[in-house]
Design a protein around this motif. Structure first.
Motif, PDB file in Angstrom:
ATOM      1  N   UNK A 179       0.837  -1.189   0.000  1.00 38.34           N
ATOM      2  CA  UNK A 179       0.000   0.000   0.000  1.00 38.34           C
ATOM      3  C   UNK A 179       0.871   1.237   0.000  1.00 38.34           C
ATOM      4  N   UNK A 180       0.353   2.312  -0.554  1.00 41.29           N
ATOM      5  CA  UNK A 180       1.122   3.541  -0.658  1.00 41.29           C
ATOM      6  C   UNK A 180       1.020   4.405   0.581  1.00 41.29           C
ATOM      7  N   UNK A 181       0.029   5.288   0.607  1.00 44.18           N
ATOM      8  CA  UNK A 181      -0.227   6.183   1.747  1.00 44.18           C
ATOM      9  C   UNK A 181      -1.499   5.672   2.406  1.00 44.18           C
ATOM     10  N   UNK A 182      -1.369   5.114   3.602  1.00 48.30           N
ATOM     11  CA  UNK A 182      -2.467   4.333   4.176  1.00 48.30           C
ATOM     12  C   UNK A 182      -2.808   4.798   5.585  1.00 48.30           C
ATOM     13  N   UNK A 183      -4.088   5.128   5.785  1.00 48.50           N
ATOM     14  CA  UNK A 183      -4.671   5.279   7.119  1.00 48.50           C
ATOM     15  C   UNK A 183      -5.570   4.066   7.314  1.00 48.50           C
ATOM     16  N   UNK A 184      -5.156   3.170   8.207  1.00 48.07           N
ATOM     17  CA  UNK A 184      -5.891   1.936   8.403  1.00 48.07           C
ATOM     18  C   UNK A 184      -7.229   2.151   9.083  1.00 48.07           C
ATOM     19  N   UNK A 185      -8.080   1.137   9.028  1.00 43.20           N
ATOM     20  CA  UNK A 185      -9.388   1.229   9.689  1.00 43.20           C
ATOM     21  C   UNK A 185      -9.244   1.404  11.184  1.00 43.20           C
ATOM     22  N   UNK A 186      -8.213   0.818  11.780  1.00 49.35           N
ATOM     23  CA  UNK A 186      -7.984   0.973  13.211  1.00 49.35           C
ATOM     24  C   UNK A 186      -7.430   2.348  13.563  1.00 49.35           C
ATOM     25  N   UNK A 187      -7.085   3.142  12.563  1.00 48.39           N
ATOM     26  CA  UNK A 187      -6.494   4.468  12.787  1.00 48.39           C
ATOM     27  C   UNK A 187      -7.454   5.598  12.436  1.00 48.39           C
ATOM     28  N   UNK A 188      -8.737   5.283  12.310  1.00 46.99           N
ATOM     29  CA  UNK A 188      -9.703   6.290  11.874  1.00 46.99           C
ATOM     30  C   UNK A 188      -9.979   7.345  12.933  1.00 46.99           C
ATOM     31  N   UNK A 189      -9.992   6.957  14.201  1.00 42.66           N
ATOM     32  CA  UNK A 189     -10.435   7.863  15.258  1.00 42.66           C
ATOM     33  C   UNK A 189      -9.414   8.959  15.513  1.00 42.66           C
ATOM     34  N   UNK A 190      -9.870  10.193  15.424  1.00 43.69           N
ATOM     35  CA  UNK A 190      -9.039  11.317  15.853  1.00 43.69           C
ATOM     36  C   UNK A 190      -7.999  11.780  14.863  1.00 43.69           C
ATOM     37  N   UNK A 191      -8.020  11.275  13.639  1.00 40.94           N
ATOM     38  CA  UNK A 191      -7.058  11.724  12.630  1.00 40.94           C
ATOM     39  C   UNK A 191      -7.777  12.073  11.334  1.00 40.94           C
ATOM     40  N   UNK A 192      -7.551  13.289  10.862  1.00 38.71           N
ATOM     41  CA  UNK A 192      -7.968  13.724   9.536  1.00 38.71           C
ATOM     42  C   UNK A 192      -6.746  13.691   8.642  1.00 38.71           C
ATOM     43  N   UNK A 193      -6.823  12.971   7.529  1.00 44.63           N
ATOM     44  CA  UNK A 193      -5.689  12.829   6.615  1.00 44.63           C
ATOM     45  C   UNK A 193      -5.901  13.699   5.384  1.00 44.63           C
ATOM     46  N   UNK A 194      -4.929  14.552   5.105  1.00 45.19           N
ATOM     47  CA  UNK A 194      -4.929  15.365   3.890  1.00 45.19           C
ATOM     48  C   UNK A 194      -3.814  14.831   3.003  1.00 45.19           C
ATOM     49  N   UNK A 195      -4.180  14.167   1.936  1.00 41.48           N
ATOM     50  CA  UNK A 195      -3.212  13.519   1.042  1.00 41.48           C
ATOM     51  C   UNK A 195      -3.357  14.191  -0.321  1.00 41.48           C
ATOM     52  N   UNK A 196      -2.325  14.945  -0.719  1.00 46.05           N
ATOM     53  CA  UNK A 196      -2.477  15.732  -1.943  1.00 46.05           C
ATOM     54  C   UNK A 196      -1.181  15.800  -2.740  1.00 46.05           C
TER      55      UNK A 196
END
Length: 277
Positions: free
Chosen positions: A119-136
């Motif tokens: 995987x490239x740039x990955x926010x896992x399902x277990x990492x959803x809480x409390x993180x907003x990911x801006x991937x650009x």
């Protein structure tokens, strides 16, 4: 006693004013040849909440595990000259939970040609809480295999202006360029102006995983170009509500352009999509 109290109050006011005038400022850490840090991981080890890591042109063959809150990881010269990966893990850049807003901006992310589920740039399902990911403004390059090019799971995340090249995962499991997925609840995710160049099974996937009470709400998929995927340009399934799909170009996809799967998305997502526009 009144005089002493006035002096103490006066000192506290001065301290408060000084704190406002001279707040603790975020730092900028530089990575590259001749810079204070020669690896991204060395800069991460010395970064604090709110810092920016600027990465100068070069190839950084690292696994980048982001654990610092409100961090910006940004290339100085853009994705064409600044490469991260493939590293030694299945994921090149990993984003963890509870980190506020994490920004990853302007890299070529090179996937492994030996690991079968990269995987490239990955926010896992277990990492959803409390993180907003801006991937650009990144480019994810598949050398042989692909699992997910970019995956975000946190509320208010954005995937904007990226390029993803594809490839297969296995005969039994599918690959996806951009994945929005939840086993809990996520909402308000924007997928905009990305270019997916094909050869993965699905271009953009929005779905829930498993039989839990997970939901994906209010996703916007806008202005993307999706080419030459094996099965579908955009796939939506599971308990997914109010997805807006507008002004995308989906071309040369032999099976489906846009699909909405009901009654268990490919056998792994309970629930049915509603309110897709």
């Amino acid at each position: 006693m009144k005089k002493i109290k006035s002096i103490i109050i006066g000192i506290l006011l001065i301290v408060s004013i000084l704190a406002i005038v001279n707040p603790v400022s975020a730092a900028t850490l530089e990575v590259g040849s001749g810079k204070p840090y020669t690896t991204i991981n060395a800069a991460l080890a010395n970064a604090a909440a709110g810092d920016t890591i600027l990465v100068y042109p070069g190839t950084y063959n690292e696994y980048v595990n982001i654990t610092v809150s409100d961090l910006t990881l940004k290339s100085v010269a853009g994705r064409d000259s600044t490469i991260i990966g493939p590293g030694t893990k299945a994921t090149v850049i990993n984003i963890n939970s509870g980190l506020g807003t994490i920004t990853v901006d302007g890299f070529t992310v090179l996937l492994s040609n030996t690991i079968t589920n990269p995987g490239g740039i990955i926010q896992g399902m277990d990492s959803a809480t409390g993180t907003t990911s801006i991937v650009k403004n990144n480019k994810v390059v598949t050398q042989k295999y692909l699992r997910n090019g970019i995956q975000v799971t946190g509320q208010n995340s954005q995937v904007i202006g990226n390029i993803i090249t594809g490839g297969p995962l296995t005969e039994d499991w599918a690959s996806s360029g951009i994945t929005i997925v939840s086993s809990t609840t996520t909402k308000n995710i924007l997928v905009k102006d990305n270019h997916i160049l094909g050869e993965m099974d699905y271009g953009i996937s929005v779905f829930t995983w498993g039989t839990s009470a997970g939901e994906v709400l209010d996703t916007v998929i806008e202005g993307n170009i999706v080419e030459k995927t094996v099965y579908a340009g955009i796939t939506i399934g599971g308990k997914v509500s109010n997805t807006m799909v507008r002004n995308n170009i989906i071309k040369n996809n032999p099976v489906n352009g846009l699909e909405e799967i009901h009654t268990n998305h490919y056998g792994y997502a309970a629930g049915n999509p509603t309110g897709t526009k």
